[in-house]
Design an enzyme around this catalytic site. Structure first.
Site, short mmCIF file in Angstrom:
data_model
loop_
_atom_site.label_atom_id
_atom_site.label_comp_id
_atom_site.label_asym_id
_atom_site.label_seq_id
_atom_site.Cartn_x
_atom_site.Cartn_y
_atom_site.Cartn_z
N GLU A 1 -7.11 4.76 7.41
CA GLU A 1 -6.81 6.26 6.75
C GLU A 1 -8.23 6.76 6.28
O GLU A 1 -8.48 7.86 6.22
CB GLU A 1 -5.70 6.54 6.16
CG GLU A 1 -4.47 6.31 6.94
CD GLU A 1 -3.02 5.73 6.45
OE1 GLU A 1 -3.06 5.85 5.12
OE2 GLU A 1 -2.06 5.22 7.26
N LYS B 1 0.10 4.35 -0.36
CA LYS B 1 -0.47 5.72 0.14
C LYS B 1 -0.42 6.85 -0.81
O LYS B 1 -0.38 6.66 -1.96
CB LYS B 1 -0.01 5.69 1.55
CG LYS B 1 -0.16 4.59 2.41
CD LYS B 1 0.10 4.59 4.04
CE LYS B 1 -0.25 3.49 4.69
NZ LYS B 1 -0.28 3.52 6.11
N HIS C 1 -9.77 1.25 4.32
CA HIS C 1 -8.48 1.40 4.94
C HIS C 1 -8.56 2.25 6.27
O HIS C 1 -9.56 3.26 6.18
CB HIS C 1 -7.42 1.87 3.94
CG HIS C 1 -5.96 1.93 4.89
ND1 HIS C 1 -5.67 3.15 5.58
CD2 HIS C 1 -5.01 1.15 4.69
CE1 HIS C 1 -4.36 2.75 5.94
NE2 HIS C 1 -3.84 1.71 5.35
N ASN D 1 0.83 -1.33 -0.17
CA ASN D 1 0.02 -0.05 -0.03
C ASN D 1 0.94 1.18 -0.08
O ASN D 1 1.51 1.62 1.05
CB ASN D 1 -0.72 -0.41 1.26
CG ASN D 1 -1.73 1.24 1.40
OD1 ASN D 1 -1.79 2.09 0.26
ND2 ASN D 1 -2.37 1.60 2.79
N GLU E 1 -5.97 -5.06 10.12
CA GLU E 1 -4.86 -3.84 10.39
C GLU E 1 -5.06 -3.14 11.49
O GLU E 1 -6.00 -2.22 11.89
CB GLU E 1 -4.68 -2.87 9.36
CG GLU E 1 -4.19 -3.41 7.93
CD GLU E 1 -3.60 -2.32 7.10
OE1 GLU E 1 -2.43 -2.60 6.60
OE2 GLU E 1 -4.44 -1.52 6.70
N SER F 1 3.01 -2.07 10.30
CA SER F 1 4.49 -2.27 10.76
C SER F 1 5.14 -3.34 10.30
O SER F 1 6.04 -4.05 11.06
CB SER F 1 4.69 -1.85 12.05
OG SER F 1 4.26 -0.24 12.33
N GLY G 1 2.17 2.20 10.59
CA GLY G 1 3.02 3.46 10.59
C GLY G 1 3.81 3.71 11.94
O GLY G 1 4.42 4.87 12.08
P1 PGA Z 1 2.51 0.39 7.64
O1 PGA Z 1 1.14 0.71 6.83
O2 PGA Z 1 3.17 -0.93 7.02
O3 PGA Z 1 3.38 1.52 7.15
O4 PGA Z 1 2.30 0.28 9.11
C1 PGA Z 1 0.29 -0.34 6.64
C2 PGA Z 1 -1.11 0.06 5.97
O5 PGA Z 1 -1.55 1.23 6.31
O6 PGA Z 1 -1.64 -0.55 5.14
#
Ligand code: PGA
Length: 250
Positions: free
Chosen positions: A98, A11, A96, A9, A167, A211, A173
């Protein structure tokens, strides 16, 4: 046995030029493996570039990070499922964290998006996961079950075409990851929900995200319940992404 999914992903990173450069490097170092699929979720403006670059790689799929549920209309800034499909995309991330927590997307909107994506024959990847306070209040399964409600009236055949990504919001993140055992417990609950609603057990695919890095991907994927990973930060460099895509998987 179904293949393991390694999903990136990106983003709001990697525009068309950077996408081309990334894929040139990645594809020259990563040969197809029969036990795994690699899925890329670039920003909307890079979808066509990415999809065209992987047409000769059936092990690689490109998908969008978001869509609108209406087929067309006065929705400034949005893309419809038909437009996304036309870029060569074959999957869409839906719900997602976000989208839910930064852009305020509701469970109802998520449900509409899942149906719109399914109607085109693309694969919805429904993202679910609890916030830190919800986890601390022992409400993880309650939240995940509520979010799975977006799939409530989809029949078993439809459910077989959906991928779920668990997730935990507190792990995205942040560098914090659920332990493999904790993640597996939630994955098992998701699998039970899916089969109780008519999905075929062998068809249910549940990815873990939050992460994931080269250093922890192998132990997460060693869990029987974890069918793949959805990776943000560590998917942005061809090196670390190649390391993740090549970890040993039983
Ligand atoms: P990350 O993001 O690996 O940076 O934690 C995962 C995601 O948001 O799909």
């Amino acid at each position: 046995m179904t293949s393991t999914i390694f999903a990136a992903n990106w983003k709001m990173h990697l525009g068309p030029g950077e996408t081309r450069a990334f894929l040139d490097t990645f594809l020259s170092g990563y040969a197809a493996r029969p036990d795994r699929e690699v899925w890329f979720f670039p920003p909307a403006v890079s979808l066509e570039t990415a999809a065209q670059r992987v047409t000769d790689r059936p092990d690689i799929r490109v998908g969008a990070q978001n869509v609108h549920w209406e087929p067309k209309g006065a929705y400034t800034g949005e893309s419809s499922v038909g437009m996304v499909h036309d870029t060569g995309s074959r999957a869409v991330l839906v719900g997602h964290s976000e989208r839910r927590h930064v852009f305020g997307e509701t469970d109802e909107e998520t449900a509409r998006k899942v149906r719109a994506v399914l109607a085109t024959g693309m694969v919805p990847v429904l993202c679910v996961g609890e916030k830190l306070g919800e986890r601390e209040a022992d409400r993880t399964l309650e939240v995940v079950h509520r979010q799975l409600g977006a799939l409530e009236d989809i029949d078993g055949h439809g459910l077989d075409g959906i991928v779920i990504a668990y997730e935990p919001v507190w792990a995205i993140g942040t560098g914090a990851t659920a332990t493999p055992a904790d993640a597996a417990t939630v994955h098992a609950a998701i699998r039970s929900w899916m089969t109780a609603h008519g999905a075929t057990a062998a068809a249910v695919r549940v990815l873990y995200g939050g992460s994931v890095k080269p250093g922890n991907a192998e132990e997460l994927l060693a869990e029987q319940e974890i069918d793949g990973v959805l990776v943000g930060g560590a998917s942005l460099q061809p090196d670390s992404w190649t390391q993740i895509c090549t970890v040993p998987v039983d």
